[in-house]
Design a protein around this motif. Structure first.
Motif, PDB file in Angstrom:
ATOM      1  N   HIS A  27     -31.281 168.408 -70.554  1.00 29.75           N
ATOM      2  CA  HIS A  27     -30.301 167.660 -71.350  1.00 29.75           C
ATOM      3  C   HIS A  27     -29.932 168.476 -72.594  1.00 29.75           C
ATOM      4  O   HIS A  27     -30.822 168.902 -73.350  1.00 29.75           O
ATOM      5  N   PRO A  28     -28.639 168.709 -72.838  1.00 32.17           N
ATOM      6  CA  PRO A  28     -28.230 169.524 -74.000  1.00 32.17           C
ATOM      7  C   PRO A  28     -28.506 168.858 -75.340  1.00 32.17           C
ATOM      8  O   PRO A  28     -28.433 169.519 -76.379  1.00 32.17           O
ATOM      9  N   ARG A  29     -28.854 167.567 -75.334  1.00 32.94           N
ATOM     10  CA  ARG A  29     -29.166 166.872 -76.588  1.00 32.94           C
ATOM     11  C   ARG A  29     -30.281 167.586 -77.350  1.00 32.94           C
ATOM     12  O   ARG A  29     -30.235 167.728 -78.579  1.00 32.94           O
ATOM     13  N   LEU A  30     -31.290 168.044 -76.621  1.00 33.95           N
ATOM     14  CA  LEU A  30     -32.392 168.789 -77.229  1.00 33.95           C
ATOM     15  C   LEU A  30     -32.173 170.296 -77.161  1.00 33.95           C
ATOM     16  O   LEU A  30     -32.523 171.022 -78.086  1.00 33.95           O
ATOM     17  N   MET A  31     -31.593 170.759 -76.064  1.00 31.92           N
ATOM     18  CA  MET A  31     -31.462 172.194 -75.858  1.00 31.92           C
ATOM     19  C   MET A  31     -30.545 172.857 -76.886  1.00 31.92           C
ATOM     20  O   MET A  31     -30.773 173.995 -77.273  1.00 31.92           O
ATOM     21  N   HIS A  32     -29.524 172.162 -77.346  1.00 28.07           N
ATOM     22  CA  HIS A  32     -28.652 172.814 -78.339  1.00 28.07           C
ATOM     23  C   HIS A  32     -29.388 172.994 -79.655  1.00 28.07           C
ATOM     24  O   HIS A  32     -29.152 173.965 -80.389  1.00 28.07           O
ATOM     25  N   LEU A  33     -30.333 172.102 -79.965  1.00 28.16           N
ATOM     26  CA  LEU A  33     -31.154 172.263 -81.165  1.00 28.16           C
ATOM     27  C   LEU A  33     -32.165 173.393 -80.981  1.00 28.16           C
ATOM     28  O   LEU A  33     -32.407 174.181 -81.908  1.00 28.16           O
ATOM     29  N   ALA A  34     -32.732 173.480 -79.780  1.00 22.97           N
ATOM     30  CA  ALA A  34     -33.672 174.561 -79.492  1.00 22.97           C
ATOM     31  C   ALA A  34     -32.984 175.919 -79.567  1.00 22.97           C
ATOM     32  O   ALA A  34     -33.588 176.910 -80.008  1.00 22.97           O
ATOM     33  N   CYS A  35     -31.719 175.987 -79.156  1.00 17.52           N
ATOM     34  CA  CYS A  35     -30.958 177.244 -79.226  1.00 17.52           C
ATOM     35  C   CYS A  35     -30.788 177.686 -80.678  1.00 17.52           C
ATOM     36  O   CYS A  35     -30.919 178.880 -80.999  1.00 17.52           O
ATOM     37  N   ILE A  36     -30.489 176.740 -81.557  1.00 12.75           N
ATOM     38  CA  ILE A  36     -30.340 177.077 -82.983  1.00 12.75           C
ATOM     39  C   ILE A  36     -31.672 177.547 -83.550  1.00 12.75           C
ATOM     40  O   ILE A  36     -31.747 178.562 -84.257  1.00 12.75           O
ATOM     41  N   TRP A  37     -32.745 176.796 -83.249  1.00  5.52           N
ATOM     42  CA  TRP A  37     -34.076 177.130 -83.757  1.00  5.52           C
ATOM     43  C   TRP A  37     -34.496 178.535 -83.314  1.00  5.52           C
ATOM     44  O   TRP A  37     -34.992 179.331 -84.111  1.00  5.52           O
ATOM     45  N   LEU A  38     -34.275 178.849 -82.030  1.00  5.05           N
ATOM     46  CA  LEU A  38     -34.643 180.159 -81.510  1.00  5.05           C
ATOM     47  C   LEU A  38     -33.778 181.255 -82.132  1.00  5.05           C
ATOM     48  O   LEU A  38     -34.281 182.344 -82.457  1.00  5.05           O
TER      49      LEU A  38
END
Length: 329
Positions: free
Chosen positions: A102-113
């Motif tokens: 789900h991109p709801r979490l993955m887009h935040l993980a992309c920023i964090w990484l």
């Protein structure tokens, strides 16, 4: 260097048709895997699963959300962080459906990484405070899926953004092309062009230097300036005619794609409809915030415990057998 990078070898494609094929394959693969476990739906059920077009619309929506977070973050995130996080999300959703993760979490993980790889040093507490109002559960979920994201990206974390070559072109204009009095006037419109390009697939199709040159030429056109002579007589001087023609064609294609990109966000009712559809069909066992994920982890831990218990029991029996043989009874 880009010419020897994993970006060129693994993540730069010749034609847009290749991107379409990869997204179609990701969609079909998820449908098949879902139906193997759930018999109540068939792979061709477009009313249940997201279509490839719906997948692309949701990715575009979350790309905009990602950029909004980066622009509003305090302190402001550098352009390289924005570009890198966008490319992570594009790469992930090129070979994986949004129904996988789900991109709801993955887009935040992309920023964090991206903050890590681009050395924008912030703590998880700072990050979560601004992106999720300090919700600790969200922070834990991001840390949980961070390694999954890295694995899905095949550990190819270095992103060659076009912002750096743009700076190089501006310096080159100032030093080697004296026909242009004020090269600095091109900086802002060129950067704006590159920011708009983040909402397209050009980063998966063209080299960063080509994107930067397209941005520079677009900026010059907006300022009613002509720097074609800089390209032909300075930048590409001595190159074969075929190289010049290919470069011009690629620049034109990039400018056309960016110009035709949809700039307005999707209507909120359309997003809500897509989100509702996604919530019914995405893989909840890969969502650290879901009940299904918790159950799966408990099952894994239980199996691990049973395996360790069995191993200890076998070891105990082995030692007992040895002792019995040594003592002779």
């Amino acid at each position: 260097m880009f010419n020897s990078s994993t970006q060129l070898k693994n993540w730069t494609f010749e034609h847009e048709e290749e991107l379409i094929k990869l997204r179609n394959n990701a969609n079909a693969k998820y449908r098949t895997s879902y139906c193997d476990v759930n018999n109540h739906v068939t792979p061709d059920a477009d009313t249940f699963f997201l279509t490839v077009n719906e997948h692309c619309l949701l990715v575009q929506h979350y790309e905009r959300k990602l950029q909004d977070i980066c622009w509003k973050f305090k302190p402001p995130m550098p352009l390289n962080v924005v570009g890198t996080s966008c490319m992570y999300l594009k790469r992930l959703n090129l070979r994986k459906s949004v129904m996988d993760y789900h991109p709801r979490l993955m887009h935040l993980a992309c920023i964090w990484l991206a903050c890590k790889t681009e050395e924008f040093n912030i703590s998880m507490d700072q990050f979560v405070q601004q992106v999720a109002h300090g919700n600790e559960e969200t922070g834990d979920a991001i840390l949980t899926i961070e390694l999954i994201l890295i694995q899905e990206l095949n550990f190819h974390l270095t992103i060659h953004n076009p912002f750096r070559p743009l700076e190089g072109f501006l310096i080159d204009l100032k030093t080697r092309y004296r026909n242009l009095e004020n090269a600095e006037q091109l900086r802002k419109p060129a950067k704006d062009f590159l920011v708009r390009s983040l909402n397209t697939d050009v980063g998966l199709l063209y080299a960063p230097s080509q994107l930067a040159l397209a941005a520079l030429l677009s900026a010059a056109s907006m300022r009613n300036l002509n720097i074609d002579r800089y390209v032909t007589s300075v930048l590409l001087v001595g190159q074969p005619q075929t190289v010049l023609e290919q470069t011009i064609q690629r620049i034109k294609k990039i400018r056309t794609i960016v110009k035709n990109a949809v700039s307005a966000p999707l209507p909120s009712d359309q997003i809500e409809m897509l989100e509702q559809k996604l919530n019914h069909c995405y893989n909840k066992e890969k969502d650290p915030t879901s009940y299904e994920y918790s159950c799966l982890q408990q099952e894994i831990e239980s199996q691990k415990y049973d395996k360790q218990t069995k191993k200890r029991k076998l070891e105990h029996e082995r030692r007992r057998k040895i002792e019995t043989e040594l003592l002779g009874f």
